[in-house]
Design an enzyme around this catalytic site. Structure first.
Site, PDB file in Angstrom:
ATOM      1  CG  HIS A 160      -3.194  16.519 -28.502  1.00  0.00           C
ATOM      2  ND1 HIS A 160      -4.409  17.139 -28.312  1.00  0.00           N
ATOM      3  CD2 HIS A 160      -3.400  15.205 -28.279  1.00  0.00           C
ATOM      4  CE1 HIS A 160      -5.312  16.227 -27.999  1.00  0.00           C
ATOM      5  NE2 HIS A 160      -4.721  15.038 -27.962  1.00  0.00           N
TER       6      HIS A 160
ATOM      7  CE  LYS B  24     -12.978   8.953 -29.496  1.00  0.00           C
ATOM      8  NZ  LYS B  24     -11.666   9.394 -29.043  1.00  0.00           N
TER       9      LYS B  24
ATOM     10  NE  ARG C  77      -4.754  11.842 -20.854  1.00  0.00           N
ATOM     11  CZ  ARG C  77      -5.741  11.579 -21.702  1.00  0.00           C
ATOM     12  NH1 ARG C  77      -5.779  12.161 -22.860  1.00  0.00           N
ATOM     13  NH2 ARG C  77      -6.709  10.763 -21.377  1.00  0.00           N
TER      14      ARG C  77
ATOM     15  CB  SER D 186      -9.531  16.508 -26.407  1.00  0.00           C
ATOM     16  OG  SER D 186      -8.316  16.697 -27.086  1.00  0.00           O
TER      17      SER D 186
END
Length: 161
Positions: free
Chosen positions: A18, A42, A91, A129
């Protein structure tokens, strides 16, 4: 005309990947707002205020970057803060399908806001993450994946019963 971008996400926690994207975006845009989503769906490890605090500390060396928390639609946040570009990180190919759908929905809801994709530097392509959280919770060393402030926050979180 000022070039302004929004980089939204849950950032639970903010990773070196990030940070890489934000740093590079800060060189392209006059203003970058890192918008940290409350996203209760989440069930984040850190509460919103702590995620904002950590990201603010990690990104404090970038003068044209601001960190804010938000809830609701990302495009509405962008409109409210006069941000006309949404940045999204890719990614791997596996990210593309979801990000493509998200970009198209954003375009449908707010055609005046563009979505741009950025890829991280090669050494950050496998960092997420989710993986960082899992490794940290299980007692693994995450110091090469996150800023030292974040690594300490993860260690402290693990020590709390």
């Amino acid at each position: 005309m000022k070039r302004k971008a929004l980089y939204p996400g849950t950032f639970d926690p903010i990773t070196n990947g990030h940070h890489d994207l934000v740093r590079r975006a800060a060189g392209i845009f006059d203003r970058v707002v890192v918008a940290i989503a409350a996203n209760p769906n989440k069930a984040p490890l850190f509460p919103l205020a702590r995620r904002v605090e950590l990201a603010s500390q990690v990104l404090q060396d970038l003068p044209n970057v601001e960190v804010m928390g938000y809830s609701g639609l990302t495009v509405e946040f962008a409109r409210a803060h006069d941000l006309n570009v949404i940045l999204r990180g890719l990614r791997a190919v596996s990210d593309f399908e979801f990000e493509f759908q998200l970009a198209n929905m954003s375009r449908h809801l707010a055609p005046e806001i563009e979505t741009m994709f950025m890829t991280p530097q090669e050494q950050f392509t496998f960092i997420s993450s989710t993986l960082v959280r899992e490794v940290a919770i299980l007692g693994g060393n995450v110091t090469e994946f996150v800023h030292p402030i974040v690594a300490e926050a993860l260690r402290a979180h693990r020590r709390v019963p």
